[in-house]
Design an enzyme around this catalytic site. Structure first.
Site, PDB file in Angstrom:
ATOM      1  N   ASP A 243     -10.394  -2.248  -4.802  1.00 14.62           N
ATOM      2  CA  ASP A 243      -9.525  -2.423  -4.689  1.00 14.62           C
ATOM      3  C   ASP A 243      -9.323  -0.438  -5.170  1.00 14.62           C
ATOM      4  O   ASP A 243      -9.110  -0.497  -6.379  1.00 14.62           O
ATOM      5  CB  ASP A 243      -8.281  -2.390  -4.451  1.00 14.62           C
ATOM      6  CG  ASP A 243      -7.148  -1.612  -3.659  1.00 14.62           C
ATOM      7  OD1 ASP A 243      -7.606  -0.887  -3.288  1.00 14.62           O
ATOM      8  OD2 ASP A 243      -6.427  -2.365  -3.838  1.00 14.62           O
TER       9      ASP A 243
ATOM     10  N   SER B 240       1.045  -0.715   0.109  1.00 12.94           N
ATOM     11  CA  SER B 240       0.142  -0.017   0.156  1.00 12.94           C
ATOM     12  C   SER B 240       0.912   1.728   0.309  1.00 12.94           C
ATOM     13  O   SER B 240       1.773   1.009  -1.019  1.00 12.94           O
ATOM     14  CB  SER B 240      -0.669  -0.295   0.820  1.00 12.94           C
ATOM     15  OG  SER B 240      -1.569   0.194   1.205  1.00 12.94           O
TER      16      SER B 240
ATOM     17  N   HIS C 106      -8.551  -4.491  -0.570  1.00 16.49           N
ATOM     18  CA  HIS C 106      -7.621  -3.987  -0.386  1.00 16.49           C
ATOM     19  C   HIS C 106      -7.079  -4.629   0.995  1.00 16.49           C
ATOM     20  O   HIS C 106      -7.832  -4.991   1.462  1.00 16.49           O
ATOM     21  CB  HIS C 106      -7.763  -2.150  -0.163  1.00 16.49           C
ATOM     22  CG  HIS C 106      -6.023  -2.577   0.124  1.00 16.49           C
ATOM     23  ND1 HIS C 106      -5.441  -1.344  -0.623  1.00 16.49           N
ATOM     24  CD2 HIS C 106      -5.256  -1.459   1.369  1.00 16.49           C
ATOM     25  CE1 HIS C 106      -4.231  -1.066  -0.597  1.00 16.49           C
ATOM     26  NE2 HIS C 106      -3.978  -0.657   0.787  1.00 16.49           N
TER      27      HIS C 106
END
Length: 335
Positions: A274, A171, A304
């Protein structure tokens, strides 16, 4: 996005979510869909730590787990080292944790780093970079660049081979890893990055992709969550620019805009449910076009965060093990 606009977007039904992730998403929805941006910052940080502990992998044993202190202007960073074996001179991997540059720490990603070290054979060094909004851009990036310089400068005493270097992160940590890989001025002199391992990375902070319009409700990370993280990371008035008029800082925020993409071998995991899905796919495609070796896994029915939830979502565990194998193949077997 306004509440009216959210209502106009069709919620992804539970039946369209991968079976191994469905229970977690259902529990999130049934509990009221309280996400990071819906609670005070301190609560968001604590909730993330608790979530990673509850849903993450068990902590695998490593022969070496120790913290180092790295001085930077105005602070001292912790860098945590993980080794499968106490002897030998393994390749080195610098790992940047996720959490939107705002939440997360060494503990939230401890099990991930242990698994990467055990399964890859590399020495993994995780950076406890300072967090926004107390320390906005560029401090988190500067901290990671400083940790990389420390790693290269102390390679002999650490007994690692930095000619076989990997950068990894999930991320926002994937963003920091990708920015380092694509920005020569941030790399120590003569430093060559051999591998990037990126789990659903932020590669384009402009947030204008179709997946931002699609994932707006029903998941812990939505477009609104990303806007909240971005607003904490960037100082007011920071220009994100566009590809027609890139500023000096654009590639430091959005590695997809780097003028000369890295040719390091790339492992990239993207998830269809996501808001970051499309920019991850675009980053992998650009690396392919640049001639890099790319292993891209796209999971259309996952959301995610499956790596930090790999104790509950088996696909996350499988992808983490595969990423470790990629590091082993790239840094050990192709040296």
């Amino acid at each position: 996005m306004s509440e009216r606009r959210k209502q106009d977007v069709e919620r992804v039904p539970l039946s369209s979510i991968a079976p191994d992730a469905r229970d977690l998403i259902q529990a999130y929805r049934e509990s009221g869909e309280i996400s990071f941006q819906d609670v005070p910052l301190a609560t968001a940080r604590d909730n993330y730590l608790r979530g990673c502990e509850a849903n993450g992998l068990p902590r695998a044993d490593c022969a070496v787990v120790r913290d180092h202190e790295v001085p930077v202007p105005g602070a001292t960073l912790r860098v945590r080292e993980y080794r499968r074996d106490a002897s030998g001179k393994p390749p080195a991997v610098l790992f940047m944790h996720g959490g939107g540059w705002v939440i997360g720490n060494l503990d939230t990603h401890d099990a991930i780093c242990r698994t990467l070290a055990r399964e890859s054979g590399a020495a993994v060094y995780a950076v406890d970079y300072r967090l926004a909004p107390e320390h906005p851009f560029p401090t988190p990036l500067d901290d990671c660049a400083a940790a990389l310089r420390w790693l290269v400068d102390h390679a002999a005493s650490l007994d690692v081979d930095v000619s076989r270097l990997g950068l990894a992160g999930d991320s926002a940590g994937g963003n920091l890893a990708a920015v380092l890989a694509n920005t020569q001025v941030l790399l120590p002199r003569a430093c060559i990055v051999r591998a990037q391992v990126l789990f659903y990375p932020v590669t384009d902070l402009r947030g204008e992709t179709a997946s931002y319009q699609r994932i707006v409700t029903g998941f812990p990370l939505t477009a609104n969550s990303m806007h909240w993280f971005r607003d904490h990371y960037l100082r007011p008035g920071t220009s994100l620019d566009d590809t027609r008029f890139p500023s000096l800082f654009s590639p430091l925020l959005s590695p997809l805009l780097a003028p000369r993409p890295s040719n390091a071998s790339l492992f990239l995991l993207s998830c269809g449910l996501d808001p970051l899905a499309d920019e991850g796919v675009a980053y992998a495609a650009r690396a392919i076009a640049a001639g890099a070796r790319v292993e891209h896994h796209h999971l259309p029915a996952h959301a995610h965060g499956i790596i930090t939830s790999a104790g509950r979502i088996d696909t996350g565990r499988v992808m983490l093990i595969r990423a470790a194998a990629f590091l082993r193949e790239t840094l050990l077997h192709n040296s």
